[in-house]
Motif scaffolding. Structure first.
Motif, PDB file in Angstrom:
ATOM      1  N   PRO B  90      -3.465   7.196   6.759  1.00  0.00           N
ATOM      2  CA  PRO B  90      -2.195   6.999   7.476  1.00  0.00           C
ATOM      3  C   PRO B  90      -1.904   5.544   7.842  1.00  0.00           C
ATOM      4  O   PRO B  90      -0.741   5.150   7.839  1.00  0.00           O
ATOM      5  N   VAL B  91      -2.937   4.761   8.134  1.00  0.00           N
ATOM      6  CA  VAL B  91      -2.672   3.398   8.605  1.00  0.00           C
ATOM      7  C   VAL B  91      -2.575   2.398   7.456  1.00  0.00           C
ATOM      8  O   VAL B  91      -2.334   1.220   7.683  1.00  0.00           O
ATOM      9  N   THR B  93      -0.869   0.883   3.832  1.00  0.00           N
ATOM     10  CA  THR B  93       0.458   0.841   3.219  1.00  0.00           C
ATOM     11  C   THR B  93       0.477   1.731   1.976  1.00  0.00           C
ATOM     12  O   THR B  93      -0.570   2.186   1.499  1.00  0.00           O
ATOM     13  N   ALA B 135       5.481  -0.185   3.010  1.00  0.00           N
ATOM     14  CA  ALA B 135       5.639   0.670   4.185  1.00  0.00           C
ATOM     15  C   ALA B 135       4.302   1.278   4.559  1.00  0.00           C
ATOM     16  O   ALA B 135       3.486   1.610   3.695  1.00  0.00           O
ATOM     17  N   VAL B 136       4.058   1.412   5.860  1.00  0.00           N
ATOM     18  CA  VAL B 136       2.844   2.074   6.318  1.00  0.00           C
ATOM     19  C   VAL B 136       3.056   3.581   6.186  1.00  0.00           C
ATOM     20  O   VAL B 136       4.070   4.123   6.617  1.00  0.00           O
ATOM     21  N   GLU B 138       1.969   6.358   7.484  1.00  0.00           N
ATOM     22  CA  GLU B 138       2.210   7.316   8.572  1.00  0.00           C
ATOM     23  C   GLU B 138       3.639   7.253   9.101  1.00  0.00           C
ATOM     24  O   GLU B 138       4.091   8.150   9.786  1.00  0.00           O
ATOM     25  N   SER B 139       4.364   6.177   8.755  1.00  0.00           N
ATOM     26  CA  SER B 139       5.736   6.081   9.234  1.00  0.00           C
ATOM     27  C   SER B 139       6.718   6.724   8.267  1.00  0.00           C
ATOM     28  O   SER B 139       7.916   6.748   8.528  1.00  0.00           O
ATOM     29  N   LEU B 140       6.240   7.238   7.145  1.00  0.00           N
ATOM     30  CA  LEU B 140       7.148   7.788   6.136  1.00  0.00           C
ATOM     31  C   LEU B 140       7.357   9.282   6.328  1.00  0.00           C
ATOM     32  O   LEU B 140       6.452   9.991   6.765  1.00  0.00           O
ATOM     33  N   PRO B 141       8.544   9.782   5.968  1.00  0.00           N
ATOM     34  CA  PRO B 141       8.750  11.230   5.972  1.00  0.00           C
ATOM     35  C   PRO B 141       7.845  11.904   4.930  1.00  0.00           C
ATOM     36  O   PRO B 141       7.446  11.265   3.953  1.00  0.00           O
TER      37      PRO B 141
ATOM     38  N   ALA C  12      14.083   5.066   5.976  1.00  0.00           N
ATOM     39  CA  ALA C  12      13.150   6.098   5.558  1.00  0.00           C
ATOM     40  C   ALA C  12      12.048   5.522   4.690  1.00  0.00           C
ATOM     41  O   ALA C  12      10.965   6.047   4.614  1.00  0.00           O
ATOM     42  N   LEU C  13      12.360   4.415   4.022  1.00  0.00           N
ATOM     43  CA  LEU C  13      11.383   3.858   3.099  1.00  0.00           C
ATOM     44  C   LEU C  13      10.521   2.782   3.746  1.00  0.00           C
ATOM     45  O   LEU C  13       9.317   2.765   3.600  1.00  0.00           O
ATOM     46  N   GLY C  14      11.168   1.894   4.428  1.00  0.00           N
ATOM     47  CA  GLY C  14      10.410   0.857   5.116  1.00  0.00           C
ATOM     48  C   GLY C  14      10.339   1.263   6.568  1.00  0.00           C
ATOM     49  O   GLY C  14      11.244   1.892   7.069  1.00  0.00           O
ATOM     50  N   ALA C  15       9.271   0.912   7.236  1.00  0.00           N
ATOM     51  CA  ALA C  15       9.155   1.335   8.633  1.00  0.00           C
ATOM     52  C   ALA C  15       8.652   0.168   9.451  1.00  0.00           C
ATOM     53  O   ALA C  15       8.113  -0.777   8.907  1.00  0.00           O
ATOM     54  N   ARG C  18       3.453  -1.028  12.135  1.00  0.00           N
ATOM     55  CA  ARG C  18       2.690  -0.467  13.242  1.00  0.00           C
ATOM     56  C   ARG C  18       1.488  -1.313  13.594  1.00  0.00           C
ATOM     57  O   ARG C  18       0.740  -1.007  14.492  1.00  0.00           O
ATOM     58  N   ARG C  19       1.259  -2.333  12.805  1.00  0.00           N
ATOM     59  CA  ARG C  19       0.094  -3.157  13.140  1.00  0.00           C
ATOM     60  C   ARG C  19       0.415  -4.108  14.283  1.00  0.00           C
ATOM     61  O   ARG C  19      -0.454  -4.774  14.809  1.00  0.00           O
TER      62      ARG C  19
END
Lengths: 430, 520, 429
Positions: B90-91, B93, B135-136, B138-141, C12-15, C18-19
């Motif tokens: 999850p963490v 990319t 994108a990381v 865990e942030s994705l749908p 939805a694609l880029g977020a 979180r780091r």
């Protein structure tokens, strides 16, 4: 994903062992024989002790000059090498036994002369003295384990309890019938306060209790150091870090006359074990502790207050550790000094593991550990082998208890029918 | 690639999970492996992917017998797997996840992140799987996470792609998109092994179908030669009726009133977004939606397990906004949680103990802080009978029971209190047919006894069979409340985020009309 | 695929990355700095007469290259207080951006400088020696926390650092003394630590024993064993077996000549350099190499790692043993790095402090370094403040690292996020 498993609940374990019907049942001796070669609790414990004694024997053999000398001449006198080895190990373990339980020679002497009873019973009395705080602190740690809370702070809570008990001891003046119970309650309260800190931090902020309790151990050690050199705790007229002493009305009475140190503390410990046993099996609060220990989310979904339980577990666990500090203070030591409590807090963890978090197990485990400690001192005096051998033996026993699968493979045991006895705590994350 | 499984057998202790399974997947074929939960499909795939060792049988790739000691071996032989529970860190990319295990490196083992990104971009473009490499995860749908899983397999040049229950977390439209991807991969000569228990999907996409039941292959077919009813019968071993028998609802007063209910989760994401919903006494409202659109959080907010950010929850006039779970239970709310083993039961404790988790400190079970163990056991024995729980005794650890019996324990506990509102999340997930029927019947009985019932389910069949009204959730919002006769396609569009008002008037006749908008 | 009704929005694609540090924590740190600034202003600046001076000795007496720094406390501390508060305000205003910890660190340093000036008012503080002792206290903590990072990043909790310290200290001293070769001693220290790393790995990975329990038992076992062997083997033969010399400082040409920092950082014994090298190597390896990516994958989601052909248990064995070796080297630094002989329980709980430093440092080598420096500083400060007679009883100073750690794990760092599978035994179904 993380869970706390302490085996099946005790009351259930016998019932779940589904035996074949009466007709298909093997004879009693065969069942007994089978029980002896499977990895059940009793067999694993005995083998753990055996393994530890073997490792201790190897250590003695490898480090005692006289034994090494005999082996260096094994070519010329092989029998002698074996004899010296056996004698040294036998002397050491013999000294542990006679120093902690009873010395046959001293007993014989007492019987024949009618005197020296004190000497004969002193070893067992000392073992009881040593076991009392271990039982109390061990019960606290075990209660935490079975609720999924890892209390490594027994050491600090014990010190906090002793400080509070001492204060109640010298600050108020009452007859013993009132004063002593107050002191004991004060000790429990001190430990409870020390347990409350990691409890509330875990409940409110999620701070992991392992870290907080480890750190608090050192905080309370330093706090004690400070108090010992300042008013009102420091012994008046002293410049050393020594506290005032407990007045006579705050001391636990001896059980078997004034010459043996065994005191009411051991009775308090046994009473606490009974109380914890009742609490865990029969009380509603204890029920919620067990549920949350086994599955916190299920407890929460069913309406239990996880935070409250987390705080309460550590408070009760701390109170028991505080009592441990109180019985040593009021039973045998009567004053505090730096580093009070020695290793009791850490031994409490191993004792809880050895006793598999059950009150009776903790009592028996504490007696064993106390005997090893007390007997170890006698061994050092009698044979010159350092007392620290006892710590090595203790740690090895619990290694085996914590890894029953290792013991099973080592001794080719069969899997026990009554469920696993593996112990599990939690990772950092939950 | 031609894959052949011959006589694969896998045992777990006394349980035979796979019993002499034969299966052939031809190159360029979409092969469906159909079976109920617990039929042994996932075990078979884990064997095929080297995660488990089989006890007997052979795996042949293009005619050559192979042994997979670990997934690495399987991957080297061109087998890729998209797991039901995504195997993504999850963490990390997207790019890191895609290259993990096959990382492009520069000198001295340093990661070549630029090449990793380029690889992902190239594969994305080649197979039409749009995704942002940096994108990381865990942030994705979840739909996008699944693409990452597929990309991962393709990056390793998989010739056979195993998709294990890939549609469980997708909207109907995402499912169509996935089928498109599958078809284009098959057209490019890659084989696909598609595992599912959903008949409609099988009929829609399969070239060939193998049906499993209780660890054995019970039949193979081509979609054009068979139909859903036959497949279903093969799957469960008897003909089943998915329709729940129930009388028309006779709704009474409003029991559950949600107004403007909003929940922001710990990550700061709005998971429930201004939901207004009423459930009346004597009716079942089924909450449909693809998993992960806020249904779980909605149920948790009602039952006090999750803080409400704004809006209110009222049960029978009593304000339960941000009440504790205990207060909610005392107010007459029963809750069958989604994750039976995680939230509903303590598996190491006995059935009797699990039956009193909510009332352990009350009469007749407790007095003055002390449990009455005799009473606990007596009550438990009665409930074993009342709720048809098959167990040797109430002192058996609940974890040793089958899923269906475990769920009956939860239902027995929750329905043993006076119930004004029953909230049941995924009440029949993973259960056998008999238990499903039992649980459905109990829910209807509870409705007929005057309780308000809110069912959360991602099984459209269950929603349609059970609901007196159907509310559809998408991204935290209720996109529509419709009658059970509404067509699947229409509900699918609502599940995909179309608002009720945006939809064309429903097809007349057989589908049934949309009820008046019941959003209050 | 273009027919898909769910158009993929950029969101939805880029977020969000979180780091970055969470907003709440950034604000918490900001408020903390502002408070420190206020305390400094009223408690450490305006409360003392304007005429009072503090003198910082910047060079050890033999080399008089830099004259002592004399400061009017009030007029130095007022700007420092303002700077500290301003940095706090900046953090609050900026929100989630890169460089949060840098700003926080700068604010903390400003406060510490003001505190030292206040403590040394009317007297002299040997600043260079304070730095040097901080480094001495920090070095074993760096080894210990790196050991923790190695283990826990792969998903195994290492509470046995304390025991590995003791084992490394013991064997390092004994072999160093017996052979007269300190390098062999260091090697032996690493070996001893690695041995107990292997035991931790073996019991927890092979037999699924709980990692925290095994760790605590290793600590107890090592304490008992080293005490036993000390009394039974070393003490009777003290001169041959427990009298190693210590590594002498090695000055790095040029760098050691830099005023103030030169002698502190670049004229140290080999353990300090080794710690620094390991720190850089582990940090780079963990975050920039294939090895590191795999280790972190195993620690976060072992099953996912397994499905791409990574051998989870092999990675864990390797890391836990390597972690043990690192802790063992740290242990050796106690005996052949500074004291010159082994004594009972000589790590005195620093293994646990190292563990705390690792957690405080969020399972990152550089974060752990920051925490270790803070702890090392507060320990070495004790003796200096005692001399300066600040009026704070020394037991309270001794408590400081522990209290800070508690504050950190429960407040400032909040719910720190450990590796996803840390402490969770791995089984293939």
């Amino acid at each position: 994903m993380t869970r706390t498993e302490t085996g099946p609940p005790p009351a259930v374990a016998p019932a779940t062992a589904v035996e074949p019907g009466p007709r298909g049942e093997p004879p009693a001796w065969a069942r007994l024989a089978r029980r002896l070669v499977e990895a059940n609790v009793a067999v694993v414990t005995v083998l753990a002790l055996f393994t530890a004694l073997v490792i201790g024997a190897i250590l003695i053999t490898a480090t005692t000059p006289s034994v090494l000398h005999a082996w260096s001449q094994v070519g010329s006198a092989p029998g002698h090498a074996f004899y010296v080895t056996g004698a040294t190990i036998g002397d050491a373990y013999g000294a542990i036994f006679t120093g902690s339980v009873i010395s046959p020679s001293a007993l014989g002497h007492a019987i024949s002369t009618g005197r020296g009873w004190t000497g004969a019973f002193n070893p067992i009395s000392e073992t009881l003295v040593k076991a009392a705080p271990l039982i109390l602190a061990g019960l606290g740690v075990a209660l935490g384990f079975s609720t999924g809370v890892f209390n490594i702070g027994a050491q600090g809570q014990l010190i906090a309890g002793a400080i509070a008990a001492l204060y109640v001891g010298f600050a108020v003046h009452l007859p013993i019938g009132i004063h002593l119970p107050l002191v004991v309650l004060g000790g429990a309260a001190g430990g409870a306060v020390a347990g409350f800190i990691p409890g509330i931090l875990k409940a409110r902020t999620g701070a992991h209790e392992v870290i907080v309790t480890i750190m608090l151990n050192y905080v309370f050690l330093d706090l004690l150091t400070y108090l010992l050199t300042s008013r009102p705790f420091q012994q008046p007229g002293q410049s050393n870090a020594i506290s005032r002493t407990m007045p006579a009305t705050a001391r636990l009475p001896h059980l078997f006359g004034s010459t043996l140190r065994a005191n009411l503390g051991f009775v308090i410990a046994l009473a606490a074990a009974l109380a914890v046993a009742w609490f865990a099996r029969r009380s509603t609060l204890g029920f919620s502790f067990r549920v949350i220990g086994a599955n916190q989310r299920a407890g929460r979904t069913a309406g239990m207050d996880v935070r409250r339980v987390t705080v309460l577990v550590l408070v009760i666990s701390g109170a028991l550790a505080g009592l441990a500090g109180t019985v040593t203070l009021s039973g045998t030591d009567f004053f505090l000094s730096t580093g009070y409590g020695g290793n009791i807090g850490f031994d409490a963890i191993t004792v809880a593991l050895l006793g598999r978090n059950r009150p009776l197990g903790v009592v028996l485990g504490s007696l064993l550990f106390a005997a090893l400690d007390v007997g170890g001192a006698s061994m050092q005096v009698a044979t010159g082998i350092p007392i620290d051998l006892s710590s090595v033996i203790q740690a090895t026993i619990v290694f085996c208890i914590a890894t029953p699968m290792l013991v099973r493979e080592l001794y080719r045991l069969r899997e026990a029918g009554g469920g696993s006895i593996q112990l599990f705590m939690k990772g950092w994350s939950s | 690639m031609r894959l052949e499984l011959a006589g694969i057998t896998k045992r777990f202790g006394s349980l035979v999970a796979n019993d002499g399974v034969d299966l052939v997947v031809e190159p360029g074929e979409i092969h469906c492996l159909l079976g109920e939960n617990g039929a042994g499909k996932t075990t078979l795939m884990n064997v095929l992917f080297g995660l488990l060792r089989h006890d007997a049988g052979e795996i042949r790739v293009d005619g050559e017998t192979v042994e997979f000691a670990d997934p690495g071996d399987a991957v080297r032989r061109g087998i890729g797997m998209v797991h039901q529970h995504f195997m993504l860190v999850p963490v990390f990319t997207v790019a890191e996840n895609v290259v993990l295990g096959f990382e492009p490196t520069r000198r001295a083992g340093f990661l070549d992140r630029r090449r990793a990104r380029a690889d992902v971009a190239r594969l994305s473009a080649e197979f039409g799987l749009e995704v942002e490499p940096d994108a990381v995860v865990e942030s994705l749908p979840v739909g996008i996470q699944q693409r990452v899983e597929i990309l991962k397999a393709l990056q390793r040049d998989a010739q056979l792609l195993i998709l294990d229950e890939p549609t469980a977390v997708l909207t109907p439209q995402e499912i169509q998109a996935l089928f498109g991807i599958m078809r284009s991969l098959a057209a490019a000569g890659r084989s696909i092994l598609f595992i599912t228990h959903k008949l409609k999907e099988v009929m829609a996409v399969a070239d060939r179908i193998t049906v499993m039941r209780l660890g054995r292959v019970v039949g193979t077919a081509r979609p054009e030669e068979t139909n859903e009813a036959d497949l279903a019968a093969m799957m469960v071993g008897r003909s089943v009726e998915l329709v729940v028998r129930k009388a028309p609802a006779r709704p009474g007063r409003d029991v559950l009133e949600l107004s403007g209910l909003t929940v922001v989760d710990e990550r700061g994401v709005t998971v429930v977004d201004h939901v207004d919903l009423r459930v009346r006494a004597g009716e079942i409202v089924a909450l449909a939606g693809v998993q992960g659109n806020g249904q779980t959080e909605l149920a948790e907010a009602i039952t006090g397990l999750r803080p409400v950010t704004s809006g209110s929850v009222r049960v029978d006039g009593l304000d339960l906004t941000n009440a504790t779970p205990r207060q909610v239970i005392r107010a007459g709310v029963a809750h069958v949680p989604e994750d039976r083993q995680g939230d509903g039961l303590v598996s190491g404790m006995t059935i009797a103990e699990n039956l009193i988790l909510d009332v352990y400190d009350q009469r007749p079970y407790a007095r003055l802080g002390s449990l009455d163990l005799g009473e606990v056991r007596r009550q438990a024995e009665r409930k074993l009978v009342d709720f048809d729980i098959r167990a040797a005794s109430p002192t058996v650890p609940v974890g040793t029971l089958s899923g269906g019996n475990q769920q009956k324990v939860v239902v027995a506990r929750e329905l043993s209190r006076p119930v004004k509102l029953l909230v049941a999340s995924q009440p029949t997930r993973g259960l056998d047919v008999g238990s499903i029927e039992y649980v459905h019947r109990r829910i209807v009985e509870e409705r007929d006894a005057g309780a308000a019932v809110l069912i959360v389910s991602s099984e459209l069949d269950e929603v349609l069979a059970l609901g007196d009204r159907i509310a559809v959730m998408f991204r935290g919002r209720i996109t529509g409340v419709v009658a059970p006769g509404t067509g699947r396609e229409r509900i699918g569009l609502l599940m995909a985020g179309m608002e009720e008002a945006d939809l064309p008037p429903s097809a007349e006749g057989e589908d049934g009309a949309v009820t008046a908008l019941d959003l209050t | 695929m273009s027919s898909s009704p769910i158009a993929l929005s950029p969101a939805a694609l880029g977020a969000p990355d979180r780091r970055l540090v969470s907003l709440g924590r950034v604000r918490g740190m900001g408020v903390f700095l502002v408070l420190l600034g206020v305390i400094t202003l009223f408690g450490l600046s305006l409360s003392i007469p304007p005429s009072e001076h503090a003198q910082f000795l910047l060079t050890a007496p033999p080399a008089v290259s830099v004259p002592p720094l004399s400061m009017p406390v009030r007029w130095v501390n007022v700007p420092l207080a303002v700077l500290c508060a301003a940095l706090g305000a900046l953090l609050i205003a900026r929100g989630r951006r890169r460089g949060t910890y840098l700003i926080f660190g700068a604010g903390t340093v400003a406060f510490l400088w003001a505190f030292l000036a206040w403590a040394a008012r009317g007297g002299t503080l040997n600043f260079e020696q304070l730095l040097a002792e901080t480094l001495v206290e920090t070095t074993p903590l760096v080894f210990g926390s790196l050991s923790g990072v190695m283990c826990e990043r792969s998903g195994v909790i290492n509470i046995a650092i304390e025991g590995q310290f003791l084992a490394g200290a013991f064997l390092g001293a004994m072999i160093g003394s017996a052979t007269g070769n300190l390098w062999l001693g260091a090697l032996a220290g690493g070996f001893a630590g690695g041995l107990f790393g292997a035991l931790l790995a073996f019991l927890s990975l092979r037999y699924g024993a709980d990692q925290i329990i095994v760790g605590i038992l290793i600590d107890a076992f090592c304490l008992g064993l080293t005490n036993f062997l000390l009394a039974q083997v070393l003490t009777p033969d003290q001169t041959t077996l427990n009298s190693p010399s210590t590594f002498s400082p090695v000055a790095i040409p040029l760098l050691s000549k830099i005023p103030i920092v030169g002698p502190v950082l670049f004229d140290q014994n080999v353990f300090v350099y080794l710690a620094a090298v390991l720190l850089v190597v582990v940090n780079v390896a963990l975050f920039s190499t294939r090895w590191g990516l795999r280790v972190r994958a195993v620690g976060e989601h072992p099953k996912a790692a397994e499905t791409v052909g990574i051998h989870v248990l092999a990675v864990r064995y390797r890391n836990v043993i390597l972690g043990g070796v690192i802790a063992g080297l740290g242990g050796a630094s106690f005996t052949i790095g500074s004291v010159g002989q082994f004594s009972s329980d000589m790590s005195s709980g620093l293994g646990y402090v190292a563990l705390a430093a690792m957690i405080f440092g969020r399972w990152r080598p550089l974060g752990a370094l920051g925490a270790a420096l803070l702890f090392g500083f507060s320990v070495s400060l004790q003796s200096f403040l005692a001399v300066l007679n600040v009026g704070i009883p020394s037991p309270f100073l001794a408590m400081a690292p522990y209290v800070i750690t508690i504050a950190v794990v429960s407040g400032l760092v909040g719910r720190v996020r450990p590796p996803g599978a840390d402490g969770v035994p791995y089984r293939r179904d």
